[in-house]
Design a protein around this motif. Structure first.
Motif, PDB file in Angstrom:
ATOM      1  N   LYS A  42       0.823  -1.212   0.000  1.00  0.00           N
ATOM      2  CA  LYS A  42       0.000   0.000   0.000  1.00  0.00           C
ATOM      3  C   LYS A  42       0.865   1.273   0.000  1.00  0.00           C
ATOM      4  CE  LYS A  42      -2.186  -1.097   3.860  1.00  0.00           C
ATOM      5  NZ  LYS A  42      -1.362  -2.302   4.216  1.00  0.00           N
ATOM      6  N   SER A  43       1.853   1.302   0.896  1.00  0.00           N
ATOM      7  CA  SER A  43       2.724   2.494   0.932  1.00  0.00           C
ATOM      8  C   SER A  43       3.547   2.593  -0.344  1.00  0.00           C
ATOM      9  CB  SER A  43       3.657   2.451   2.146  1.00  0.00           C
ATOM     10  OG  SER A  43       2.925   2.598   3.337  1.00  0.00           O
ATOM     11  N   THR A  44       3.966   1.447  -0.863  1.00  0.00           N
ATOM     12  CA  THR A  44       4.729   1.449  -2.114  1.00  0.00           C
ATOM     13  C   THR A  44       3.894   2.056  -3.234  1.00  0.00           C
ATOM     14  OG1 THR A  44       5.960  -0.514  -1.425  1.00  0.00           O
ATOM     15  CG2 THR A  44       5.927  -0.026  -3.788  1.00  0.00           C
ATOM     16  N   PHE A  86       2.367  11.273   4.166  1.00  0.00           N
ATOM     17  CA  PHE A  86       3.115  10.064   4.467  1.00  0.00           C
ATOM     18  C   PHE A  86       2.625   9.323   5.698  1.00  0.00           C
ATOM     19  CE2 PHE A  86       6.241  12.469   2.059  1.00  0.00           C
ATOM     20  CZ  PHE A  86       6.661  11.501   1.164  1.00  0.00           C
ATOM     21  N   GLN A  87       2.864   8.014   5.686  1.00  0.00           N
ATOM     22  CA  GLN A  87       2.629   7.216   6.889  1.00  0.00           C
ATOM     23  C   GLN A  87       3.578   7.690   7.997  1.00  0.00           C
ATOM     24  OE1 GLN A  87       2.833   3.005   6.109  1.00  0.00           O
ATOM     25  NE2 GLN A  87       2.213   2.464   8.187  1.00  0.00           N
ATOM     26  N   TYR A  88       4.811   7.990   7.611  1.00  0.00           N
ATOM     27  CA  TYR A  88       5.794   8.499   8.574  1.00  0.00           C
ATOM     28  C   TYR A  88       6.309   9.847   8.075  1.00  0.00           C
ATOM     29  CZ  TYR A  88       5.539   3.594   9.846  1.00  0.00           C
ATOM     30  OH  TYR A  88       5.070   2.354  10.202  1.00  0.00           O
ATOM     31  N   LEU A 169      -3.675   9.694   1.293  1.00  0.00           N
ATOM     32  CA  LEU A 169      -3.371   9.716   2.725  1.00  0.00           C
ATOM     33  C   LEU A 169      -2.964   8.312   3.137  1.00  0.00           C
ATOM     34  CD1 LEU A 169      -6.420  11.800   4.030  1.00  0.00           C
ATOM     35  CD2 LEU A 169      -4.143  12.631   3.458  1.00  0.00           C
ATOM     36  N   ASP A 170      -1.684   8.150   3.494  1.00  0.00           N
ATOM     37  CA  ASP A 170      -1.181   6.825   3.834  1.00  0.00           C
ATOM     38  C   ASP A 170      -1.228   6.621   5.349  1.00  0.00           C
ATOM     39  OD1 ASP A 170      -0.087   4.330   3.886  1.00  0.00           O
ATOM     40  OD2 ASP A 170       1.899   4.945   3.145  1.00  0.00           O
ATOM     41  N   GLU A 171      -2.188   5.872   5.803  1.00  0.00           N
ATOM     42  CA  GLU A 171      -2.357   5.560   7.232  1.00  0.00           C
ATOM     43  C   GLU A 171      -2.280   6.812   8.105  1.00  0.00           C
ATOM     44  OE1 GLU A 171      -1.221   1.982   8.857  1.00  0.00           O
ATOM     45  OE2 GLU A 171      -1.130   0.915   6.961  1.00  0.00           O
ATOM     46  N   THR A 172      -2.986   7.835   7.658  1.00  0.00           N
ATOM     47  CA  THR A 172      -3.029   9.075   8.428  1.00  0.00           C
ATOM     48  C   THR A 172      -3.700   8.850   9.777  1.00  0.00           C
ATOM     49  OG1 THR A 172      -2.964  10.406   6.448  1.00  0.00           O
ATOM     50  CG2 THR A 172      -3.938  11.460   8.342  1.00  0.00           C
TER      51      THR A 172
END
Ligand code: ADP
Ligand code: MG
Length: 250
Positions: A42-44, A86-88, A169-172
């Protein structure tokens, strides 16, 4: 108009394939959610769409309003309206939050045009008020020493100021308590528009209680293996990802 991902394959620089043929269309005006187990890519996917380093697209395409974006730099994609939270989120030492966002907005203006400082701060403060962010965050270095929740809120502040065409939105929602989650959702919902598309990546259904998606997709092992309406997220919450073992990945 839409963001269209067609049979996208991508590897790490060492050749390991992570995305194994992702096809997904996000029309403007819609909110799509991608759920799935950790490590499914997912993040990729979000980073490949945004143009980040470390990944090699081996085939497929990503078009924005019909135009191929895969050859563009991260900056170009950002200026052309792709926004990734970003997730991070990274820290940017030495650059104040207010100057960071202002520079990003300035970069979007035609040569010779200047941002009006008064109007800029008025707009910034109104968004910070909605996100219940203290004014002291304008002067602090971007994300430096911010708590997890403050970083996520700050990402939403950037989103609200930049008014992108497509938002990822990645795991916001990860690491947020329920009050912070509600505030983040309020910011996102305020940005929903017929002129903007959203891709919400989340591991949990909880975020989708507050941001109602139009479509939900499940990603596993680098592919979208199931798509449905909002009810799919509820089903996953109840039954987990067990079904993947029996059906899709067998
Ligand atoms: P998700 O966001 O769904 O949890 P990721 O896209 O972060 O999944 O990761 C998918 C897979 O690719 C994982 O096995 C992860 O370890 C690997 N991966 C992703 N990026 C890198 C990287 N830069 N270096 C090494 N492995 C990576
Ligand atoms: Mg991830």
């Amino acid at each position: 108009m839409s963001l269209h991902i067609q049979d996208l394959h991508a590897t790490l620089e060492d050749g390991t394939e992570i995305l194994k043929g992702v096809t997904l269309t996000i029309p403007k005006g819609e909110v799509h959610a991608i759920m799935g187990p950790n490590g499914s890519g997912k993040s990729t996917l979000s980073k490949v769409i945004a143009g980040h380093e470390g990944y090699v697209v081996t085939s497929g395409s990503v078009t924005q309003g019909g135009e191929e974006i895969l050859g563009k730099s991260v900056d170009e994609r950002s200026r052309d309206g792709i926004f990734l939270a970003f997730q991070y989120p990274s820290e940017v030492p030495g650059v104040s939050n207010a100057n960071f966002i202002r520079a990003a907005l300035q970069a979007r203006l035609p040569k010779g045009e200047e941002i009006d400082a008064v109007a800029y701060y008025k707009s910034l403060y109104s968004k910070m008020d909605l996100l219940e962010m203290d004014r002291k965050f304008t002067a602090r270095a971007v994300n430096e020493g911010f708590s997890g929740g403050e970083k996520k809120r700050n990402e939403i502040l950037q989103l609200m100021m930049l008014e992108p065409e497509y938002v990822i939105l990645d795991e916001t929602d990860s690491g947020l308590d329920i009050d912070a989650l509600k505030i983040v959702a309020k910011g996102v919902n305020a940005m929903r528009s017929s002129e903007r598309g959203f891709l919400l990546i989340t591991h949990y259904q909880r975020l989708l209680d507050y941001i109602k998606p139009d479509h939900v997709h499940v990603m596993a092992e680098g592919r979208i293996v199931r798509s449905g309406g909002p009810e799919l997220a509820l089903e996953l919450e109840k039954d987990g990802y067990e079904f993947l073992k029996e059906s899709v990945l067998a």
